[in-house]
Structure formats: C-alpha cells, structure tokens
Design an enzyme around this catalytic site. Structure first.
Site, PDB file in Angstrom:
ATOM      1  N   HIS A 271     -20.606  14.082  -2.670  1.00  0.00           N
ATOM      2  CA  HIS A 271     -20.926  15.251  -1.837  1.00  0.00           C
ATOM      3  C   HIS A 271     -19.634  15.799  -1.245  1.00  0.00           C
ATOM      4  CE1 HIS A 271     -22.871  17.776   1.189  1.00  0.00           C
ATOM      5  NE2 HIS A 271     -23.954  17.668   0.442  1.00  0.00           N
ATOM      6  N   ASP A 328     -30.127  14.630  -3.992  1.00  0.00           N
ATOM      7  CA  ASP A 328     -30.730  14.870  -5.314  1.00  0.00           C
ATOM      8  C   ASP A 328     -30.998  13.596  -6.094  1.00  0.00           C
ATOM      9  OD1 ASP A 328     -28.651  17.657  -5.252  1.00  0.00           O
ATOM     10  OD2 ASP A 328     -30.842  17.739  -5.302  1.00  0.00           O
TER      11      ASP A 328
HETATM   12  C1  SDX Z   1     -26.108  19.415  -3.319  1.00  0.00           C
HETATM   13  O1  SDX Z   1     -22.934  21.370  -0.101  1.00  0.00           O
HETATM   14  C2  SDX Z   1     -24.084  20.915   0.096  1.00  0.00           C
HETATM   15  O2  SDX Z   1     -24.500  20.652   1.232  1.00  0.00           O
HETATM   16  C3  SDX Z   1     -24.944  20.744  -1.149  1.00  0.00           C
HETATM   17  C4  SDX Z   1     -26.283  20.075  -0.919  1.00  0.00           C
HETATM   18  C5  SDX Z   1     -27.198  20.941  -0.107  1.00  0.00           C
HETATM   19  O3  SDX Z   1     -28.109  20.398   0.544  1.00  0.00           O
HETATM   20  O4  SDX Z   1     -27.082  22.177  -0.220  1.00  0.00           O
HETATM   21  O5  SDX Z   1     -26.125  18.843  -0.245  1.00  0.00           O
HETATM   22  C6  SDX Z   1     -27.010  19.851  -2.242  1.00  0.00           C
HETATM   23  O6  SDX Z   1     -25.624  20.258  -4.029  1.00  0.00           O
HETATM   24  C7  SDX Z   1     -25.786  17.957  -3.452  1.00  0.00           C
HETATM   25  C8  SDX Z   1     -24.746  17.677  -4.585  1.00  0.00           C
HETATM   26  C9  SDX Z   1     -25.517  17.699  -5.903  1.00  0.00           C
HETATM   27  N1  SDX Z   1     -24.597  17.620  -7.060  1.00  0.00           N
HETATM   28  C10 SDX Z   1     -24.471  16.477  -7.763  1.00  0.00           C
HETATM   29  O7  SDX Z   1     -25.055  15.427  -7.525  1.00  0.00           O
HETATM   30  C11 SDX Z   1     -23.561  16.624  -8.984  1.00  0.00           C
HETATM   31  C12 SDX Z   1     -22.667  15.405  -9.056  1.00  0.00           C
HETATM   32  N2  SDX Z   1     -21.744  15.444  -7.944  1.00  0.00           N
HETATM   33  C13 SDX Z   1     -20.436  16.035  -8.165  1.00  0.00           C
HETATM   34  O8  SDX Z   1     -20.465  17.189  -8.956  1.00  0.00           O
HETATM   35  C14 SDX Z   1     -19.586  16.088  -6.909  1.00  0.00           C
HETATM   36  O9  SDX Z   1     -19.744  14.897  -6.249  1.00  0.00           O
HETATM   37  C15 SDX Z   1     -19.771  17.223  -5.910  1.00  0.00           C
HETATM   38  C16 SDX Z   1     -19.556  18.549  -6.555  1.00  0.00           C
HETATM   39  C17 SDX Z   1     -21.137  17.165  -5.325  1.00  0.00           C
HETATM   40  C18 SDX Z   1     -18.737  17.033  -4.811  1.00  0.00           C
HETATM   41  O10 SDX Z   1     -17.526  16.944  -5.423  1.00  0.00           O
HETATM   42  P1  SDX Z   1     -16.173  16.881  -4.527  1.00  0.00           P
HETATM   43  O11 SDX Z   1     -16.434  16.280  -3.199  1.00  0.00           O
HETATM   44  O12 SDX Z   1     -15.565  18.236  -4.579  1.00  0.00           O
HETATM   45  O13 SDX Z   1     -15.312  15.829  -5.279  1.00  0.00           O
HETATM   46  P2  SDX Z   1     -14.277  16.216  -6.381  1.00  0.00           P
HETATM   47  O14 SDX Z   1     -14.940  17.088  -7.402  1.00  0.00           O
HETATM   48  O15 SDX Z   1     -13.049  16.689  -5.696  1.00  0.00           O
HETATM   49  O16 SDX Z   1     -14.027  14.766  -7.031  1.00  0.00           O
HETATM   50  C19 SDX Z   1     -13.302  13.784  -6.302  1.00  0.00           C
HETATM   51  C20 SDX Z   1     -13.208  12.590  -7.255  1.00  0.00           C
HETATM   52  C21 SDX Z   1     -12.818  12.992  -8.683  1.00  0.00           C
HETATM   53  O17 SDX Z   1     -12.213  11.854  -9.281  1.00  0.00           O
HETATM   54  P3  SDX Z   1     -10.607  11.935  -9.602  1.00  0.00           P
HETATM   55  O18 SDX Z   1     -10.415  13.147 -10.484  1.00  0.00           O
HETATM   56  O19 SDX Z   1      -9.967  12.078  -8.241  1.00  0.00           O
HETATM   57  O20 SDX Z   1     -10.340  10.622 -10.264  1.00  0.00           O
HETATM   58  O21 SDX Z   1     -14.519  11.996  -7.363  1.00  0.00           O
HETATM   59  C22 SDX Z   1     -14.964  12.116  -8.695  1.00  0.00           C
HETATM   60  C23 SDX Z   1     -14.156  13.214  -9.352  1.00  0.00           C
HETATM   61  O22 SDX Z   1     -14.106  13.052 -10.771  1.00  0.00           O
HETATM   62  N3  SDX Z   1     -16.383  12.446  -8.622  1.00  0.00           N
HETATM   63  C24 SDX Z   1     -17.317  11.865  -9.343  1.00  0.00           C
HETATM   64  C25 SDX Z   1     -18.525  12.415  -8.910  1.00  0.00           C
HETATM   65  N4  SDX Z   1     -18.291  13.314  -7.950  1.00  0.00           N
HETATM   66  C26 SDX Z   1     -16.954  13.335  -7.769  1.00  0.00           C
HETATM   67  N5  SDX Z   1     -17.246  10.917 -10.324  1.00  0.00           N
HETATM   68  C27 SDX Z   1     -18.411  10.537 -10.879  1.00  0.00           C
HETATM   69  N6  SDX Z   1     -19.629  11.022 -10.489  1.00  0.00           N
HETATM   70  C28 SDX Z   1     -19.707  11.948  -9.532  1.00  0.00           C
HETATM   71  N7  SDX Z   1     -20.905  12.436  -9.188  1.00  0.00           N
END
Ligand code: SDX
Length: 393
Positions: A271, A328
């Site tokens: 998140h 989710d």
């Molecule tokens: C919602 O904003 C809100 O409030 C949204 C929400 C709401 O109520 O409106 O809460 C609803 O959208 C919840 C989120 C739902 N999406 C997912 O579950 C999709 C999977 N999650 C990711 O796409 C991700 O975690 C985000 C987009 C939700 C958040 O990403 P961040 O905080 O921007 O993290 P990042 O993309 O900068 O990643 C940081 C690191 C990376 O690794 P490195 O490149 O540093 O090695 O964490 C990794 C990412 O690859 N990473 C994950 C991951 N999420 C981040 N690795 C594996 N699985 C994941 N889910």
C-alpha cells in the site's frame, strides 16, 4: 539538468489538499472517518449511517437516518429510457465501464441537478448517485447474463435491494441471507472513503474544474478500475485461482514473485500509505472466516490466501518492503462466496467508495478558496534547439 537525482513529483507524494473527512496513519494502521475509528464503525454502524457521517460530518439521529434512507430508496428507480441504455451494452461488457457510463448518463437524464453552486441541486445529485448506482451495478450484471432487470423494492434495506436486483428473478421470491447482507454492508463501510487515493484524487481534480458531481464521480469510477487500485480485488482472486490450478503451492508462487516472474506483484499486498497492516484487511478477514466456513470455496482459495499471508508476514523480501495485506486481499474471496463473479468485485468497491467520492467533491466545491488543480512536473526532455527543415533531417 537534473543529473541522476530522482524526485517524487506530481501527485505521487505531495499533499494534494486539506480535508476533514478521513484520517489515516499508515505507520500505526489507523483509519478514522470524521474521527470515528473504522473498527467501531464496522462493528456498530450501517453503511447508510456511515455514508451520512462521511457526507455531512456527524452520525445521524434516528429520524435523520430514516429520512436519509427514505430519500435514497425513492431515488433508486431509473428513468425508463435509462433501462434501455443497459440493454445496449454487449453481454461481454466489463461492468465497470457500464457503471461509469450509467453515472455519466445521469448528467443528461438529470440535467436539473448538475449545478455546482445550487445546494439543493447538489443534494439532489448526491441522493441520485447513492440511490441509482446500486441499480446501475445490478443492471450491468443482469445484462451480462441476459437476465431481466427487476425494479427496486422500497420495503427492502439498501443492501437487500441491491442483492435482490443482482440475484433476484421475476419468476421467484428472493430472500437475502441476513449474514451475507451484514457482511456486504460491512464491506461497503470499509470502502466508504480513504483520503486521497487515486480515484478520490481524480474526483477532486476533475471537480476542481467545476465539472458537475456526476461527471467527476464517473471519473473516479474510471480511475478505480485499474489493477493497481480497485481492480486489485479481481486480480487477487484470479491469482489465487492460478495458484490452485497450478497445484495450490503458495510457497512456490511466492518464490516466483521474489524472482519477479509473476509480474512482480503479490496482488492484494502492499500500500502506498499503510506500511503496516491495513486495518480494513483484518476486519474483512474476520468476515471471510465466518462466511467462507459455510461455503464450498472455503477449503481451497481461503487456505491458499492464509498461507500466502503467513509466508509474506515472515519473509524478509516482504518485511523489508513493508508489504502487508491490504483491503483487497480477502474481499474477493468474500464477494465470490456471496455469489458475485470476479468482474463485479471492483464495481462493489465503487459502490462502497461512492459516499467518499461525493463527500470530497462537496468539500472541495464548498471551499470558496478552492482553485482548479494544476499539478506541476520536473521537465526531463531536450534542452532548447533550433528547427531543422524536413529535407535536412
Ligand atoms: C487500493 O491509495 C489507497 O488508499 C488505495 C486503496 C483505497 O482504499 O483506495 O487502499 C485501495 O488500491 C489498495 C492497493 C491495491 N493494489 C494492489 O494490491 C496491487 C498490488 N500492490 C502494488 O501494486 C503496490 O503495493 C501498490 C501500488 C499498492 C503500492 O506500491 P508502492 O507503495 O508505490 O510501492 P512501490 O511500487 O514503490 O514498490 C516498492 C517495492 C518495490 O520493490 P523494489 O523495486 O524496491 O525491489 O515493493 C515492491 C516493488 O516491486 N512491491 C511489491 C508489491 N508492492 C510493491 N512486490 C510484490 N508484491 C507487491 N504487491
């Protein structure tokens, strides 16, 4: 010349606005609507009470709650010509663009409530959206199955009406299960608002141009449909189904995630704000345990989800990146157990988020100091250069 310095720009990590609606502490896993903790609201309140709270700032008295619900129920009926709109969509249509189209169409069918300055029109549009969106959602679902679209019944509760419009048939009585109705009501409470998430920021940005409330909320629906945002609940279930089809080995799947083989994302985890457990996920998990214990889906997919969570919470790859289950992760399992197909999951998220979108549009619109949103950028393109005639390129 920005050299190799990287910046967080635009909406990514800047304070987009000031708001009194929702408070989140991502490190402590705190979520409050108008000061009330989400745990208390989920346990003791109803979705319409919470919608009233999010919209008007206070929990309603009994009379206020009854009057609010009555206005919404009376607004659930559509203009007969709108029903034809839903019959025009191909059956294979994803219900999110159908929902968005229905909400956009309200600005034409209800053009007498599109003012951005008349409080009565804004209130009419608020009730229209809350009353008609569940009907749109159900009609999109019915159209995809080629089934007839029922008329709402005002003697049912808000959630019961939506359940009957979605699952009822004109040929037989429909009796919603009270446990399921309560679970769905709670799920809607958990989604009612969430500060400046992608879709709510979109509603505020579009609304800042003084686009009407229907147009702005339809934009929020479109932003929510992306798999990184509201579309994640559908992706979680499809991910669990892939693991099950591949033999059900959650440990093997996690290794693929860590090796970046599976699109590098464990859907339903991580998140932008919560760098601790999403408080909503814990509540959804409780309801999932209750409802799934009586459903055939329980043994397979929930166990895989529980194993994924167990691995991720102990694995350094996830701990270092502060990745925890978000709202989710378990919702899709619940929605499926209630009887919805995966492509309806994000629509259910949208129905829950509706009060928040409307409240943010109203809050911004009511602020005399509000201006049109205009994010800036860091330019990383070419420095100045002179034009070259085509014959010399
Ligand atoms: C919602 O904003 C809100 O409030 C949204 C929400 C709401 O109520 O409106 O809460 C609803 O959208 C919840 C989120 C739902 N999406 C997912 O579950 C999709 C999977 N999650 C990711 O796409 C991700 O975690 C985000 C987009 C939700 C958040 O990403 P961040 O905080 O921007 O993290 P990042 O993309 O900068 O990643 C940081 C690191 C990376 O690794 P490195 O490149 O540093 O090695 O964490 C990794 C990412 O690859 N990473 C994950 C991951 N999420 C981040 N690795 C594996 N699985 C994941 N889910």
């Amino acid at each position: 010349d920005t050299g190799d310095t990287t910046f967080d720009v635009g909406f990514a990590n800047t304070a987009a606005c000031r708001s009194a609606i929702t408070y989140i502490d991502g490190d402590e896993g705190i979520l409050r609507y108008r000061g009330y903790p989400i745990e208390q609201l989920a346990e003791k309140s109803t979705f319409l009470e919470v919608a009233y709270l999010v919209l008007y700032g206070e929990l309603p008295t009994r009379d206020q709650a009854d009057e609010f619900e009555d206005r919404i129920k009376r607004s659930s009926l559509l203009d007969e010509r709108m029903r034809d709109l839903f019959r025009c969509f191909p059956r294979r249509s994803h219900p999110m663009p159908v929902l968005s189209a229905g909400i956009m169409a309200l600005s034409t069918f209800n053009s007498d409530s599109t003012s951005v300055s008349d409080p009565d029109q804004i209130e009419t549009a608020t009730i229209n959206l809350l009353g008609k969106a569940p009907t749109f959602a159900a009609y999109g679902y019915k159209n995809s199955m080629g089934q007839p679209m029922l008329y709402p019944k005002n003697d049912l509760s808000y959630i019961e009406n939506f359940m009957r419009l979605s699952f009822g048939l004109p040929t037989e009585m429909y009796e919603p299960d009270p446990k399921v109705t309560r679970a769905l009501d709670t799920l809607f409470i958990l989604h009612a608002d969430h500060e400046q998430n992608c879709s709510t920021s979109t509603v505020r940005l579009v609304g800042s141009s003084q686009a009407d409330i229907y147009t702005s909320v339809a934009s929020g629906v479109n932003a929510l449909s992306g798999p990184r945002h509201g579309g994640a609940n559908q992706q979680v279930l499809e991910m669990l189904q892939r693991i099950q089809a591949d033999g059900g080995d959650a440990d093997k799947f996690v290794e693929r995630i860590k090796n970046r083989e599976e699109g590098a994302r464990l859907m339903g985890f991580g998140h932008r704000v919560y760098k601790n457990y999403d408080p909503r996920a814990a509540i959804v998990k409780q309801h999932a345990d209750q409802i799934l214990s009586e459903s055939e889906h329980h043994d397979a997919l929930l166990d895989i989800a529980l194993r994924l969570e167990e691995i991720a919470l102990s694995d350094d790859f996830f701990k270092e990146r502060r990745l925890y289950p978000n709202v989710d992760f378990y919702t899709g399992l619940l929605y499926q157990a209630i009887g919805f197909p995966t492509n309806m999951f994000t629509v259910l998220f949208a129905l829950g988020r509706l009060p928040g979108w409307i409240a943010h549009w109203r809050e911004q619109n009511a602020d005399p100091a509000s201006k049109i949103g205009r994010p800036r950028q860091i330019y990383i393109g070419e420095t100045e250069r002179d034009f070259v005639d085509i014959d010399k390129r």
